[in-house]
Every structure is written in C-alpha cells, then in structure tokens.
Write a protein that holds these residues in place. Structure first.
Motif, short mmCIF file in Angstrom:
data_model
loop_
_atom_site.label_atom_id
_atom_site.label_comp_id
_atom_site.label_asym_id
_atom_site.label_seq_id
_atom_site.Cartn_x
_atom_site.Cartn_y
_atom_site.Cartn_z
N ILE A 246 0.83 -1.21 0.00
CA ILE A 246 0.00 0.00 0.00
C ILE A 246 0.86 1.25 0.00
O ILE A 246 0.62 2.19 -0.76
N ILE A 247 1.88 1.27 0.86
CA ILE A 247 2.79 2.42 0.91
C ILE A 247 3.53 2.57 -0.41
O ILE A 247 3.71 3.69 -0.92
N SER A 248 3.94 1.46 -1.00
CA SER A 248 4.67 1.50 -2.28
C SER A 248 3.80 2.05 -3.39
O SER A 248 4.27 2.83 -4.23
N VAL A 249 2.53 1.65 -3.42
CA VAL A 249 1.61 2.17 -4.44
C VAL A 249 1.46 3.69 -4.30
O VAL A 249 1.44 4.43 -5.30
N ILE A 250 1.36 4.15 -3.06
CA ILE A 250 1.25 5.60 -2.81
C ILE A 250 2.47 6.33 -3.36
O ILE A 250 2.36 7.35 -4.04
N VAL A 251 3.66 5.78 -3.07
CA VAL A 251 4.90 6.40 -3.54
C VAL A 251 4.96 6.43 -5.06
O VAL A 251 5.30 7.45 -5.67
N LEU A 252 4.61 5.31 -5.70
CA LEU A 252 4.65 5.23 -7.17
C LEU A 252 3.68 6.21 -7.82
O LEU A 252 4.02 6.89 -8.80
N LEU A 253 2.48 6.31 -7.27
CA LEU A 253 1.48 7.23 -7.82
C LEU A 253 1.91 8.68 -7.64
O LEU A 253 1.74 9.51 -8.55
N GLU A 254 2.48 8.97 -6.47
CA GLU A 254 2.96 10.33 -6.22
C GLU A 254 4.09 10.70 -7.17
O GLU A 254 4.11 11.80 -7.73
N ASN A 255 5.03 9.79 -7.36
CA ASN A 255 6.16 10.06 -8.26
C ASN A 255 5.69 10.25 -9.69
O ASN A 255 6.18 11.14 -10.40
N ALA A 256 4.74 9.41 -10.12
CA ALA A 256 4.23 9.52 -11.49
C ALA A 256 3.51 10.84 -11.70
O ALA A 256 3.68 11.51 -12.72
N ALA A 257 2.70 11.23 -10.71
CA ALA A 257 1.96 12.49 -10.81
C ALA A 257 2.90 13.69 -10.79
O ALA A 257 2.72 14.66 -11.54
N ALA A 258 3.92 13.63 -9.93
CA ALA A 258 4.88 14.73 -9.85
C ALA A 258 5.66 14.86 -11.15
O ALA A 258 5.93 15.98 -11.62
#
Length: 269
Positions: A246-258
């Motif tokens: 769950i934490i990894s998905v959050i990080v990946l989505l944040e990085n992609a959006a940024a």
C-alpha cells in the motif's frame, strides 16, 4: 501550554520529550520485545516515545488530520485490546477516542479551533505510552495446538503507525534532499502532496485516513489462530507485505503524478 505563551525552539521541545521518556524508562515503563537487558529496553523505549510523539507533531499539518489519524489508530488498537482481553486499555482508548471526536467536531475543516503543538505532542505521547503498556504478547495468545507462541504480534504497532511513519520519513528525506533543516516546517507532507495533485482539503484528509485504516486493519488478524506455526507466520508475512504494498503504491502514484506535472510545467514554459 508554555509554547502558546512564548514559542519554544524545536530543540527545546525535543529535549523535553527525551527527558520525559527517560524518566518513564527509569521508572520501569519500558519496552521489552523479548530483550532481557533493561538498558537496551530503556533505549528502545526512549526512541519509541520520542519518535511517535514527534511523528504526530509533524502530522498536525492540516485541519483535523492529526486527530483523525489518531482516532483511526486508536479504534483499531481498541479492537485488538478487546481481542486480547485487555479491558482497561480498551476502556482508556474508548475515552481517548471520544475526546478526539469531540475535538474533531470543531477542528474538522474548515476548523474553528486549532490543536497546536500542545495537542499534537500530547496525542503522540499518549499513543506511544499506550502501545508500551499494551501486552502484545502473552502465553494465552498462543496456538491452541500448543505450538510456539506467535512472537510476530509485536508487528502490531508497525502496522498501526505505518502511514504516520511514512509521512515523517518521506518529509525528512525530502528536506535532506533539498538541503533544508529537518525541523523547519513546509508543505511537503503526504497531505500537502495530495493537495498539490488537485485534491481538496477534505479529500486529502479522507485519503490519509483511509490509507491509515488500510494499513492498520491487518493488525486485527495477527491474533487469530491459524492452526500451525508455519500458517501463522505466512499470514503475518502476507499482512506486512500488504502494508508495504500500500505504501509502495502511494509512492509510485505520487512520483508519477509529480513527474507528469513537471513535464507539463516545462511544456508551458
């Protein structure tokens, strides 16, 4: 509090929490985690109290956020306390949750009252202490078959505090990367990053709370009987992996959006 009358420097607040944690450790309120050495247990206790106290202090970066996350964690911990027959802890958490909800009535965005360091430090300190006095392991929680007791139940606090810890660690890493003091306030918290992605304040608050709930709920399953040592260990590993996922998905989505936002800004220029 004194800080409301005259703002205290960050190092003074930090020193104060360390002093309180040391006194508690000396008084015998300390973590054991199956370590017989009282000195080592005392060191872990001080680190845990200071760490969790300041994690919630940093979490108070948006109206209603700190109290809401604390309410979610306290509710799950109360269920675990009822599971394990720790009725005093459950009763205390029920009163604590009621106090948080009463405060949230006025602190939910748009807030009419604000928590401040006095409130957030108190919440973090309370949760740190309750997890220390909580008996995560007991022979009565062992497997019905008489097999080895499940020592991995000490993972419960890690699952409960996964999102607040993620927020603190990510903020520290961002500030170090940008060569800024880690104690200086900014808008790079998890909740702020959600705002920058286009969420409303309430949407960001709800997202952080839901993420906390998703990582905390698996803690309830750690005390269920799974038949054999291997089965129990497997379930525990799956639950921890789920939290990490769950934490990894959050990080990946944040990085992609940024990254997407950065490319858009370059295109507009």
């Amino acid at each position: 509090t004194l800080d409301d009358i005259k703002p205290l420097a960050p190092w003074r607040k930090f020193a104060g929490t360390v002093a309180v944690a040391v006194v508690l450790a000396i008084a015998g309120i300390r973590v054991t985690v199956f370590i017989g050495d009282e000195f080592v247990g005392g060191i872990i206790t001080v680190l845990w109290i200071v760490g969790i106290t300041h994690v919630f202090n940093l979490l108070d970066n948006m109206d209603g956020l700190c109290a809401s996350v604390a309410c979610v964690i306290s509710t799950v911990l109360m269920i675990v306390a009822l599971q394990t027959g720790q009725l005093f802890v459950a009763a205390f958490l029920l009163v604590f949750i009621a106090a948080l909800l009463g405060f949230l009535k006025f602190n939910y965005p748009p807030a009419r009252i604000f928590m401040g360091d006095g409130g957030s430090l108190f919440i973090g300190y309370t949760l740190a202490i309750i997890t220390i006095v909580f008996s995560f392991f007991d022979s009565d929680f062992g497997l019905p078959s008489g097999d080895l007791n499940r020592y991995y139940v000490v993972l419960v606090p890690v699952l409960l505090f996964a999102v607040p810890l993620f927020d603190t660690i990510s903020v520290i890493l961002i500030r170090i990367k940008e060569k800024r003091p880690i104690y200086t306030g900014d808008t790079c918290h998890f909740s702020h990053r959600l705002l920058k992605l286009g969420m409303t304040t309430r949407g960001s608050l709800l997202t952080v709370c839901l993420a906390t709930l998703c990582t905390a709920l698996p803690a309830i399953l750690l005390y269920r009987s799974h038949g054999t040592r291997f089965a129990g260990l497997t379930i525990a590993a799956v639950l921890v992996a789920q939290t990490i996922g769950i934490i990894s998905v959050i990080v990946l989505l944040e990085n992609a959006a940024a990254k997407k936002k950065g490319n858009q800004d370059k295109t507009q220029k």
